[in-house]
Design a protein around this motif. Sequence first.
Motif, short mmCIF file in Angstrom:
data_model
loop_
_atom_site.label_atom_id
_atom_site.label_comp_id
_atom_site.label_asym_id
_atom_site.label_seq_id
_atom_site.Cartn_x
_atom_site.Cartn_y
_atom_site.Cartn_z
N THR A 298 0.17 -5.65 -13.50
CA THR A 298 -1.17 -5.41 -12.81
C THR A 298 -0.75 -4.28 -11.58
OG1 THR A 298 -0.93 -7.00 -11.15
CG2 THR A 298 -2.24 -7.50 -13.20
N PRO A 299 -1.69 -3.21 -11.30
CA PRO A 299 -1.41 -2.46 -10.20
C PRO A 299 -1.55 -2.80 -8.68
CG PRO A 299 -3.48 -2.09 -11.01
CD PRO A 299 -2.96 -2.99 -11.93
N VAL A 300 -0.84 -2.45 -7.75
CA VAL A 300 -0.93 -2.71 -6.57
C VAL A 300 -2.31 -2.13 -5.81
CG1 VAL A 300 1.50 -2.90 -5.92
CG2 VAL A 300 0.35 -0.88 -5.31
N LYS A 301 -2.98 -2.63 -4.87
CA LYS A 301 -4.35 -2.25 -4.17
C LYS A 301 -4.01 -1.00 -3.87
CE LYS A 301 -7.58 -3.41 -0.79
NZ LYS A 301 -7.97 -4.35 0.27
N GLY A 302 -5.10 -0.03 -4.26
CA GLY A 302 -5.08 1.40 -3.79
C GLY A 302 -4.47 2.55 -4.55
N TYR A 303 -3.51 1.95 -5.68
CA TYR A 303 -2.59 2.59 -6.50
C TYR A 303 -3.59 3.69 -7.36
CZ TYR A 303 0.14 4.17 -10.75
OH TYR A 303 0.61 4.86 -11.65
N PHE A 304 -4.73 2.87 -8.46
CA PHE A 304 -5.50 3.80 -8.99
C PHE A 304 -6.53 4.55 -8.36
CE2 PHE A 304 -4.15 1.18 -12.90
CZ PHE A 304 -3.81 2.32 -13.77
N GLU A 305 -6.80 4.20 -6.98
CA GLU A 305 -7.71 4.88 -6.33
C GLU A 305 -6.90 6.45 -6.04
OE1 GLU A 305 -10.34 2.62 -3.28
OE2 GLU A 305 -8.68 1.34 -3.55
N ARG A 306 -5.71 6.12 -5.65
CA ARG A 306 -5.15 7.35 -5.50
C ARG A 306 -4.96 8.52 -6.68
NH1 ARG A 306 -4.47 12.08 -3.27
NH2 ARG A 306 -2.13 12.76 -3.24
N ILE B 30 0.96 -1.17 -0.04
CA ILE B 30 -0.09 -0.01 -0.26
C ILE B 30 0.93 1.25 -0.02
CG2 ILE B 30 -1.73 1.19 1.29
CD1 ILE B 30 -2.96 -1.11 -0.04
N GLN B 31 2.00 1.14 0.79
CA GLN B 31 2.72 2.50 1.02
C GLN B 31 3.64 2.75 -0.37
OE1 GLN B 31 5.04 0.83 4.32
NE2 GLN B 31 4.11 2.44 5.78
N TYR B 32 4.01 1.53 -1.05
CA TYR B 32 4.81 1.65 -2.36
C TYR B 32 3.68 2.25 -3.34
CZ TYR B 32 6.05 0.34 -6.85
OH TYR B 32 6.18 0.45 -8.29
N GLY B 33 2.37 1.90 -3.45
CA GLY B 33 1.33 2.34 -4.14
C GLY B 33 1.26 3.74 -4.17
N LEU B 34 1.19 4.10 -3.23
CA LEU B 34 0.71 5.63 -2.79
C LEU B 34 1.99 6.30 -3.07
CD1 LEU B 34 -1.07 5.42 0.47
CD2 LEU B 34 -2.05 5.84 -1.53
N ARG B 35 3.32 5.73 -2.94
CA ARG B 35 4.33 6.54 -3.17
C ARG B 35 4.50 6.82 -4.70
NH1 ARG B 35 9.46 5.16 -4.61
NH2 ARG B 35 9.38 2.69 -4.22
N VAL B 36 4.39 5.94 -5.44
CA VAL B 36 4.29 5.99 -7.12
C VAL B 36 3.17 6.89 -7.60
CG1 VAL B 36 6.16 3.94 -7.31
CG2 VAL B 36 3.37 3.54 -7.40
N ALA B 37 1.92 6.59 -7.21
CA ALA B 37 1.13 7.53 -7.42
C ALA B 37 1.31 8.91 -7.09
CB ALA B 37 -0.34 6.92 -6.76
N ASN B 38 1.74 9.31 -6.13
CA ASN B 38 2.14 10.68 -5.78
C ASN B 38 2.96 11.33 -6.68
OD1 ASN B 38 0.07 10.74 -3.64
ND2 ASN B 38 1.66 10.00 -2.06
#
Length: 321
Positions: free
Chosen positions: A219-227, A180-188
Amino acid sequence: MENSNILPRHTSYELPMAAYGDGCYIIDKNGKKYLDGSCGAAVSCLGHSDQTINDAIIKQAEKLAFAHTSFFTNEPAEELAKLLSTNSPTGLDKVYFVSSGSEAIEASLKLAKQYFNEIGKPKKHKVISRKQSYHGNTLGALAVGGNIQRRSLFEDLLIETSLISPCYKYRFQDANENEIQYGLRVANELEDEIIRLGPDNVMAFIAETVVGATAGALTPVKGYFERIREICTNYDVLLILDEVMCGMGRTGPLFACDDEKIVPDIITIAKGLGAGYQPIAAMMCQNFINDAINLGSGFFSTWTYLPWSSHCMRRVISSCK
């Protein structure tokens, strides 16, 4: 092939001559069978020479092969548009048919630009994409892709595009962060790039919901596309999802983004839409985009608008009365 007038992709080797198809196999002129395991670059997902599909094509060709969309609509197009709209994420009710995935991407970029012109924000024109992405082979689609090898020869012809990191946890997730933390980091990274470019200048972020051949079914990690969705909404940036390869049931649901629990502003589909039996693709957009055009200029500028076209239309209709 000797004496061929076809300009080949590669000049250093000779290709076998495909003669016919049978289910998951292609058979060459010598009778050798090839398992079409890749579905011809993710196209032939319904198999070759399906009799039901062949019969439907013949039936339609016997009635009508072509009618220009400036002057007519037709029942098969209306039925398909309704089917796609009914089964699409909420609000993606308008469908624009073209002949290839690259054309669908081109149309989505043009629509994004026109939308902001229609609502009085003409400065918005910049596009952000991801590294190691691929969106097509025409110049606009190639420009918003992140595959350096495919872009390199044509860089001086391409519009400037910003590239952020892909969501690729196997390669880039740090040891001290969870998924989750990784997904948010790259989304940001998207938010950082929007701020760097200036929110008033950025019109769209484009991404493959599931990345195709350039990164290998990523495939994206959970939460990535939501952010990602949240950032696009906050900065008035259109989210364009490219499902040319991963859409039309390839990941399970008809649209791959259904698994991500987000709704894009524009989505593109192709490949599995026609399964190789017909060159067809489509761009679908949210109703608010269509409404902006409907209340503004009244036409989608995919080609140069000719003032006489509406006059010609009236003449055609009058002659049929």
